[in-house]
Design an enzyme around this catalytic site. Structure first.
Site, short mmCIF file in Angstrom:
data_model
loop_
_atom_site.label_atom_id
_atom_site.label_comp_id
_atom_site.label_asym_id
_atom_site.label_seq_id
_atom_site.Cartn_x
_atom_site.Cartn_y
_atom_site.Cartn_z
N LYS A 1 0.84 -1.20 0.00
CA LYS A 1 0.00 0.00 0.00
C LYS A 1 0.88 1.25 0.00
O LYS A 1 1.45 1.62 1.02
CB LYS A 1 -0.90 0.04 1.24
CG LYS A 1 -2.01 1.07 1.07
CD LYS A 1 -2.49 1.66 2.36
CE LYS A 1 -1.85 2.95 2.75
NZ LYS A 1 -1.93 4.05 1.80
N GLU B 1 9.39 16.07 15.21
CA GLU B 1 9.89 15.86 13.86
C GLU B 1 9.24 16.90 12.94
O GLU B 1 8.03 16.84 12.68
CB GLU B 1 9.52 14.45 13.40
CG GLU B 1 10.16 14.07 12.09
CD GLU B 1 9.74 12.69 11.62
OE1 GLU B 1 8.55 12.33 11.77
OE2 GLU B 1 10.60 11.98 11.07
N CYS C 1 13.28 10.69 7.27
CA CYS C 1 13.27 10.20 8.66
C CYS C 1 14.65 10.27 9.28
O CYS C 1 14.79 10.37 10.49
CB CYS C 1 12.74 8.77 8.70
SG CYS C 1 13.65 7.68 7.61
N GLU D 1 9.10 1.22 11.13
CA GLU D 1 10.16 2.19 10.83
C GLU D 1 9.49 3.55 10.92
O GLU D 1 8.72 3.93 10.04
CB GLU D 1 10.70 1.97 9.41
CG GLU D 1 11.36 0.62 9.19
CD GLU D 1 12.70 0.47 9.89
OE1 GLU D 1 13.21 1.47 10.44
OE2 GLU D 1 13.24 -0.65 9.91
P1 NAD Z 1 2.02 8.38 7.79
O1 NAD Z 1 2.25 7.65 9.07
O2 NAD Z 1 0.99 9.43 7.76
O3 NAD Z 1 1.62 7.34 6.63
C1 NAD Z 1 2.43 6.24 6.32
C2 NAD Z 1 1.57 5.20 5.61
O4 NAD Z 1 0.60 4.72 6.53
C3 NAD Z 1 0.80 5.76 4.42
O5 NAD Z 1 0.76 4.80 3.39
C4 NAD Z 1 -0.60 5.96 5.00
O6 NAD Z 1 -1.62 5.90 4.03
C5 NAD Z 1 -0.69 4.78 5.96
N1 NAD Z 1 -1.68 4.95 7.03
C6 NAD Z 1 -2.25 6.09 7.49
N2 NAD Z 1 -3.16 5.81 8.45
C7 NAD Z 1 -3.15 4.48 8.61
C8 NAD Z 1 -3.86 3.57 9.47
N3 NAD Z 1 -4.75 4.01 10.33
N4 NAD Z 1 -3.60 2.26 9.38
C9 NAD Z 1 -2.66 1.80 8.51
N5 NAD Z 1 -1.98 2.59 7.66
C10 NAD Z 1 -2.22 3.91 7.71
O7 NAD Z 1 3.45 8.90 7.34
P2 NAD Z 1 3.80 9.82 6.09
O8 NAD Z 1 3.32 11.19 6.40
O9 NAD Z 1 3.38 9.15 4.83
O10 NAD Z 1 5.41 9.76 6.13
C11 NAD Z 1 6.16 10.55 6.95
C12 NAD Z 1 6.58 9.80 8.21
O11 NAD Z 1 7.24 8.60 7.86
C13 NAD Z 1 7.58 10.58 9.03
O12 NAD Z 1 7.25 10.49 10.39
C14 NAD Z 1 8.90 9.87 8.76
O13 NAD Z 1 9.86 10.01 9.76
C15 NAD Z 1 8.44 8.46 8.61
N6 NAD Z 1 9.43 7.69 7.88
C16 NAD Z 1 10.18 6.77 8.55
C17 NAD Z 1 11.17 6.05 7.89
C18 NAD Z 1 12.00 5.02 8.60
O14 NAD Z 1 12.56 4.19 7.92
N7 NAD Z 1 12.11 5.07 9.91
C19 NAD Z 1 11.39 6.28 6.53
C20 NAD Z 1 10.62 7.23 5.87
C21 NAD Z 1 9.64 7.92 6.56
#
Ligand code: NAD
Length: 455
Positions: free
Chosen positions: A156, A356, A265, A231
């Site tokens: 997804k 963040e 991240c 992650e």
């Molecule tokens: P997000 O948590 O809003 O979304 C991530 C994914 O989760 C998306 O595909 C979203 O559609 C899905 N999602 C949203 N609500 C959900 C739910 N209730 N159940 C299941 N899935 C759901 O994050 P974002 O805004 O897309 O990305 C930014 C964040 O990702 C930042 O906090 C960043 O630090 C983190 N990130 C972490 C890493 C790592 O490897 N540690 C790498 C890249 C990004």
């Protein structure tokens, strides 16, 4: 019931580049059912054949690198040069896991009156949930080990950035990976993502995203005792000691926080500088930040593009509102979700240093000595990455051991390589991606005892 249409936007122009029907629960269930059916065949594919298919996929990614880089650049607003490098890594990741397929095996363990063996079994259907900041890259970090271990997948992508995953799905079929092994479902996280988390036929969720959503994923997974890899977010420190090569550290620091417009991240968004060299380092850092070329992602020389959306820009700006800026760069005029490279002088208690920001904003924080540097660096709920700059080798290792982070670099800001483990401590999550370690997260150990005598 169908969800509304998803409008996909180019953040550099604010133009619509695609409109897709968003999937709902029904489509998610259908994808899981296809993956469950395909698992029977895929798990039985000989390891050498799985390796061959993954290698073919890696080669196809290389052959389509320019096309994939352009899709990613347009959808995320990434500078084209950076997008090319990311696609290069995607191919390397698939090559790495092609090579790893038949090197991840069990053991025989000495026991009395028999032979004890362990096997690495696939988990079944795994749900892979990916954020918008590195859509293709992070998809590959999960797909590589998941497929290598013999799992089938429902992937997804984030609603804002689904295009590269859809193109990759076509290349996966072209590589000869059987239909149903990888299914891409595009739809809202709280519908498609949540359904994957709750679905009884999904054995594991590989999640990358915010700590807030990750917390909900962990809670949702409890019901079916699903395996999870999380992650999550970061607030990493870039620690500059007085005995560092200051010119080199300052030249590298902007890219460690402004890369991908700070939507990273691993961003070293807290720059900790020893007081005795603070003023000198700040001058060097401002000079280096001035050099960051912000502009049209299509331009070969651009180093930083826009933020992902207007909403996200508002959030980033809210962190800077009450701070003292040491530097604010320029942004292009006109359309696009631009935000300038920003350096603020802060204390580790300030909101800009605690949360963040996920934008091109670095907080500079002074420290007195090694002990205080470690205390400040660790004074955060996160623990993803970080850097240590010093010419004193013993100090470098001492500090690296003391920092509560999963991925550290010394005299460098590099965080990810296909062959080395990547993941967080504390609220940055758990489980490791990349390298051989990721295979442990996509397989189960089975122990089999064969009695050879009386026992
Ligand atoms: P997000 O948590 O809003 O979304 C991530 C994914 O989760 C998306 O595909 C979203 O559609 C899905 N999602 C949203 N609500 C959900 C739910 N209730 N159940 C299941 N899935 C759901 O994050 P974002 O805004 O897309 O990305 C930014 C964040 O990702 C930042 O906090 C960043 O630090 C983190 N990130 C972490 C890493 C790592 O490897 N540690 C790498 C890249 C990004």
């Amino acid at each position: 019931m169908r969800q509304m249409a998803l409008i996909v936007t180019n953040p550099a122009t604010e133009e619509t580049i695609a409109e897709l029907d968003a999937a709902g629960v029904e489509e998610t269930d259908a994808a899981v059912a296809r993956a469950k059916q395909a698992f029977k065949e895929w798990r039985a594919v000989a390891p050498t054949d799985r390796a061959r298919l993954l290698r073919r996929l890696a080669t196809l990614v290389e052959e389509h690198a320019e096309e994939l880089a352009r899709i990613e650049s347009q959808n995320v607003g990434k500078p084209i040069a950076g997008a090319r490098a990311e696609v290069g890594m995607v191919a390397q990741v698939f090559h790495f896991y092609a090579g790893a397929v038949d090197k991840h095996y069990g053991q025989t363990i000495p026991v009395a009156a028999g032979v004890d063996m362990t096997f690495r079994e696939p988990l079944g259907v795994v749900g892979l949930i990916v954020p918008w900041n590195f859509p293709l890259n992070i998809s590959s970090w999960k797909l590589g080990p998941a497929l290598a271990c013999g799992n089938t997948v429902v992937l997804k992508p984030a609603e804002l950035t689904p295009l590269s995953a859809l193109r990759l799905a076509e290349l996966i079929l072209e590589a000869g990976i059987p239909e149903g092994v990888v299914n891409v479902v595009v739809g809202p996280g709280r519908v498609v993502g949540q359904r994957l988390v709750e679905h009884p036929d999904v054995a594991k969720i590989g999640f990358t995203g915010s700590t807030e959503v990750g917390r909900g994923v962990m809670q949702g997974a409890a019901e079916t005792i699903k395996r999870v890899t999380l992650e999550l977010g970061g607030k990493s420190a870039n620690v500059i000691f007085a005995d560092a090569d200051l010119e080199r550290a300052a030249a590298a620091a902007p890219y460690a926080v402004f890369d991908n417009a700070g939507q990273d991240c691993c961003a070293r968004s807290r720059i900790l500088v020893q007081k005795s060299v603070y003023d000198r380092f700040l001058d060097l850092l401002i000079e280096a930040t001035r050099m960051v070329k912000v502009g049209d992602p299509k331009d070969e020389t651009t180093e930083m593009g826009p933020l992902i959306s207007a909403e996200h820009r508002e959030k980033v700006a809210s962190y800077v509102a009450d701070t003292v800026s040491a530097f604010k760069g320029d942004t292009p005029e006109g359309a696009g979700f631009w935000y300038p490279c920003t350096l603020v002088e802060a204390s580790n208690e300030d909101r800009v240093a605690r949360e963040e920001v996920f934008g091109p904003v670095a907080a500079l924080i002074p420290f007195a000595d090694e002990e205080e540097a470690v205390t400040i660096a660790n004074d955060t709920p996160y623990g993803l990455s970080g850097s240590i700059w010093t010419e004193n080798g013993a100090r470098a290792l001492r500090v690296a051991r003391a920092l509560e982070s999963g991925v550290l670099s010394i005299n460098s800001n590099s965080s990810v390589r296909p062959s080395t483990p990547f993941g967080g401590f504390k609220q940055s999550g758990f489980g490791r991606e990349l390298g051989m370690h990721a295979l442990d997260g996509y397989s189960e150990i089975k122990n089999v005892y064969l009695a050879t005598g009386g026992g």
